[in-house]
Write a protein that holds these residues in place. Structure first.
Motif, PDB file in Angstrom:
ATOM      1  N   ASP A  10       0.842  -1.195   0.000  1.00 29.57           N
ATOM      2  CA  ASP A  10       0.000   0.000   0.000  1.00 29.57           C
ATOM      3  C   ASP A  10       0.877   1.244   0.000  1.00 29.57           C
ATOM      4  OD1 ASP A  10      -2.495  -1.266   0.041  1.00 29.57           O
ATOM      5  OD2 ASP A  10      -2.427  -1.518   2.211  1.00 29.57           O
ATOM      6  N   VAL A  11       0.484   2.221  -0.787  1.00 33.58           N
ATOM      7  CA  VAL A  11       1.157   3.507  -0.818  1.00 33.58           C
ATOM      8  C   VAL A  11       0.186   4.528  -0.256  1.00 33.58           C
ATOM      9  CG1 VAL A  11       2.208   5.265  -2.291  1.00 33.58           C
ATOM     10  CG2 VAL A  11       2.456   2.844  -2.878  1.00 33.58           C
ATOM     11  N   ALA A  12       0.648   5.320   0.668  1.00 32.40           N
ATOM     12  CA  ALA A  12      -0.203   6.358   1.264  1.00 32.40           C
ATOM     13  C   ALA A  12      -0.648   7.335   0.185  1.00 32.40           C
ATOM     14  CB  ALA A  12       0.556   7.089   2.361  1.00 32.40           C
ATOM     15  N   LYS A  13      -1.922   7.750   0.229  1.00 35.55           N
ATOM     16  CA  LYS A  13      -2.448   8.686  -0.771  1.00 35.55           C
ATOM     17  C   LYS A  13      -1.610   9.952  -0.856  1.00 35.55           C
ATOM     18  CE  LYS A  13      -7.281   7.768  -1.645  1.00 35.55           C
ATOM     19  NZ  LYS A  13      -8.616   8.330  -1.654  1.00 35.55           N
ATOM     20  N   ALA A  14      -1.077  10.408   0.274  1.00 33.52           N
ATOM     21  CA  ALA A  14      -0.281  11.637   0.293  1.00 33.52           C
ATOM     22  C   ALA A  14       1.005  11.490  -0.516  1.00 33.52           C
ATOM     23  CB  ALA A  14       0.047  12.022   1.734  1.00 33.52           C
ATOM     24  N   GLU A  15       1.481  10.263  -0.708  1.00 31.93           N
ATOM     25  CA  GLU A  15       2.722  10.021  -1.441  1.00 31.93           C
ATOM     26  C   GLU A  15       2.499   9.795  -2.932  1.00 31.93           C
ATOM     27  OE1 GLU A  15       5.063   6.921   0.328  1.00 31.93           O
ATOM     28  OE2 GLU A  15       4.596   7.608   2.348  1.00 31.93           O
ATOM     29  N   LEU A  16       1.263   9.620  -3.353  1.00 34.65           N
ATOM     30  CA  LEU A  16       0.970   9.358  -4.764  1.00 34.65           C
ATOM     31  C   LEU A  16       1.099  10.638  -5.590  1.00 34.65           C
ATOM     32  CD1 LEU A  16      -2.219   7.116  -4.496  1.00 34.65           C
ATOM     33  CD2 LEU A  16       0.081   6.388  -5.145  1.00 34.65           C
ATOM     34  N   PRO A  17       1.675  10.548  -6.783  1.00 34.97           N
ATOM     35  CA  PRO A  17       1.697  11.732  -7.646  1.00 34.97           C
ATOM     36  C   PRO A  17       0.287  12.019  -8.153  1.00 34.97           C
ATOM     37  CG  PRO A  17       2.561   9.829  -8.824  1.00 34.97           C
ATOM     38  CD  PRO A  17       2.318   9.396  -7.406  1.00 34.97           C
ATOM     39  N   PRO A  18       0.023  13.229  -8.617  1.00 37.07           N
ATOM     40  CA  PRO A  18      -1.307  13.542  -9.157  1.00 37.07           C
ATOM     41  C   PRO A  18      -1.634  12.627 -10.340  1.00 37.07           C
ATOM     42  CG  PRO A  18      -0.032  15.549  -8.848  1.00 37.07           C
ATOM     43  CD  PRO A  18       0.904  14.399  -8.625  1.00 37.07           C
ATOM     44  N   ALA A  19      -2.873  12.170 -10.398  1.00 36.93           N
ATOM     45  CA  ALA A  19      -3.331  11.318 -11.493  1.00 36.93           C
ATOM     46  C   ALA A  19      -3.911  12.186 -12.599  1.00 36.93           C
ATOM     47  CB  ALA A  19      -4.385  10.342 -10.994  1.00 36.93           C
ATOM     48  N   ASN A  20      -3.698  11.777 -13.842  1.00 36.61           N
ATOM     49  CA  ASN A  20      -4.304  12.438 -14.994  1.00 36.61           C
ATOM     50  C   ASN A  20      -4.998  11.343 -15.791  1.00 36.61           C
ATOM     51  OD1 ASN A  20      -5.063  14.234 -16.949  1.00 36.61           O
ATOM     52  ND2 ASN A  20      -3.091  14.237 -17.978  1.00 36.61           N
ATOM     53  N   LEU A  21      -6.293  11.171 -15.568  1.00 34.98           N
ATOM     54  CA  LEU A  21      -7.055  10.080 -16.172  1.00 34.98           C
ATOM     55  C   LEU A  21      -7.850  10.594 -17.364  1.00 34.98           C
ATOM     56  CD1 LEU A  21      -8.447   8.689 -12.808  1.00 34.98           C
ATOM     57  CD2 LEU A  21      -6.442   7.876 -14.058  1.00 34.98           C
ATOM     58  N   VAL A  22      -7.732   9.904 -18.503  1.00 32.62           N
ATOM     59  CA  VAL A  22      -8.489  10.239 -19.708  1.00 32.62           C
ATOM     60  C   VAL A  22      -9.240   8.987 -20.130  1.00 32.62           C
ATOM     61  CG1 VAL A  22      -8.384  11.052 -22.087  1.00 32.62           C
ATOM     62  CG2 VAL A  22      -6.731  11.902 -20.404  1.00 32.62           C
ATOM     63  N   PHE A  23     -10.559   9.102 -20.261  1.00 37.03           N
ATOM     64  CA  PHE A  23     -11.401   7.963 -20.614  1.00 37.03           C
ATOM     65  C   PHE A  23     -11.994   8.163 -21.997  1.00 37.03           C
ATOM     66  CE2 PHE A  23     -11.370   8.083 -16.002  1.00 37.03           C
ATOM     67  CZ  PHE A  23     -11.048   6.765 -15.708  1.00 37.03           C
ATOM     68  N   LEU A  24     -11.868   7.154 -22.846  1.00 35.58           N
ATOM     69  CA  LEU A  24     -12.500   7.122 -24.157  1.00 35.58           C
ATOM     70  C   LEU A  24     -13.673   6.170 -24.027  1.00 35.58           C
ATOM     71  CD1 LEU A  24     -12.600   7.786 -27.166  1.00 35.58           C
ATOM     72  CD2 LEU A  24     -11.039   5.848 -27.538  1.00 35.58           C
ATOM     73  N   ILE A  25     -14.893   6.678 -24.215  1.00 36.46           N
ATOM     74  CA  ILE A  25     -16.099   5.917 -23.901  1.00 36.46           C
ATOM     75  C   ILE A  25     -16.955   5.704 -25.145  1.00 36.46           C
ATOM     76  CG2 ILE A  25     -18.180   5.859 -22.471  1.00 36.46           C
ATOM     77  CD1 ILE A  25     -16.635   7.836 -20.588  1.00 36.46           C
ATOM     78  N   ASP A  26     -17.311   4.453 -25.390  1.00 35.10           N
ATOM     79  CA  ASP A  26     -18.209   4.088 -26.487  1.00 35.10           C
ATOM     80  C   ASP A  26     -19.641   4.375 -26.047  1.00 35.10           C
ATOM     81  OD1 ASP A  26     -19.710   2.910 -28.485  1.00 35.10           O
ATOM     82  OD2 ASP A  26     -18.885   0.905 -28.214  1.00 35.10           O
ATOM     83  N   THR A  27     -20.339   5.244 -26.770  1.00 34.71           N
ATOM     84  CA  THR A  27     -21.726   5.578 -26.417  1.00 34.71           C
ATOM     85  C   THR A  27     -22.706   5.071 -27.471  1.00 34.71           C
ATOM     86  OG1 THR A  27     -21.481   7.749 -27.451  1.00 34.71           O
ATOM     87  CG2 THR A  27     -21.086   7.609 -25.075  1.00 34.71           C
ATOM     88  N   SER A  28     -22.285   4.094 -28.251  1.00 38.73           N
ATOM     89  CA  SER A  28     -23.156   3.553 -29.298  1.00 38.73           C
ATOM     90  C   SER A  28     -24.311   2.767 -28.678  1.00 38.73           C
ATOM     91  CB  SER A  28     -22.355   2.647 -30.241  1.00 38.73           C
ATOM     92  OG  SER A  28     -21.927   1.486 -29.563  1.00 38.73           O
ATOM     93  N   GLY A  29     -25.291   2.447 -29.488  1.00 41.49           N
ATOM     94  CA  GLY A  29     -26.470   1.716 -29.028  1.00 41.49           C
ATOM     95  C   GLY A  29     -26.148   0.383 -28.393  1.00 41.49           C
ATOM     96  N   SER A  30     -25.068  -0.256 -28.805  1.00 37.96           N
ATOM     97  CA  SER A  30     -24.707  -1.558 -28.233  1.00 37.96           C
ATOM     98  C   SER A  30     -24.291  -1.461 -26.762  1.00 37.96           C
ATOM     99  CB  SER A  30     -23.568  -2.192 -29.033  1.00 37.96           C
ATOM    100  OG  SER A  30     -22.381  -1.436 -28.892  1.00 37.96           O
ATOM    101  N   MET A  31     -24.030  -0.255 -26.275  1.00 38.15           N
ATOM    102  CA  MET A  31     -23.600  -0.071 -24.885  1.00 38.15           C
ATOM    103  C   MET A  31     -24.768   0.108 -23.919  1.00 38.15           C
ATOM    104  SD  MET A  31     -20.347  -0.270 -24.538  1.00 38.15           S
ATOM    105  CE  MET A  31     -20.006   0.571 -23.004  1.00 38.15           C
ATOM    106  N   HIS A  32     -26.007   0.109 -24.396  1.00 38.77           N
ATOM    107  CA  HIS A  32     -27.140   0.431 -23.533  1.00 38.77           C
ATOM    108  C   HIS A  32     -27.696  -0.748 -22.751  1.00 38.77           C
ATOM    109  CE1 HIS A  32     -27.418   4.637 -24.540  1.00 38.77           C
ATOM    110  NE2 HIS A  32     -27.139   4.308 -25.781  1.00 38.77           N
TER     111      HIS A  32
END
Length: 80
Positions: A10-32
């Protein structure tokens, strides 16, 4: 039936570097179907609660709609 569990240290949250999260999301009809896009929405709601102010998250969608739907946003802006 066998259950195997592996855990790193486990790494303490205070020691973690900032996260940069980018999500590519499929929003087509097949995802419903219930096990796809609705499940993804629930997962994101849980993720938001874990974001720190220094973390950033962005979302890009394709198919049903296309483009940037959430510009890089601080974890402090949880309502966005």
């Amino acid at each position: 039936l066998l259950m195997v569990g592996i855990k790193g240290y486990d790494v303490a949250k205070a020691e973690l570097p900032p996260a940069n999260l980018v999500f590519l999301i499929d929003t087509s009809g097949s995802m419903h179907s219930p096990e796809k896009l609705p499940l993804l929405k629930q997962s994101f709601a849980q993720l938001v609660e874990e974001l720190r102010p220094q973390d950033r998250v962005s979302m890009v969608v394709y198919a049903g709609s296309a483009g940037l739907v959430l510009e890089p946003t601080s974890g402090a802006e949880k309502d966005k």
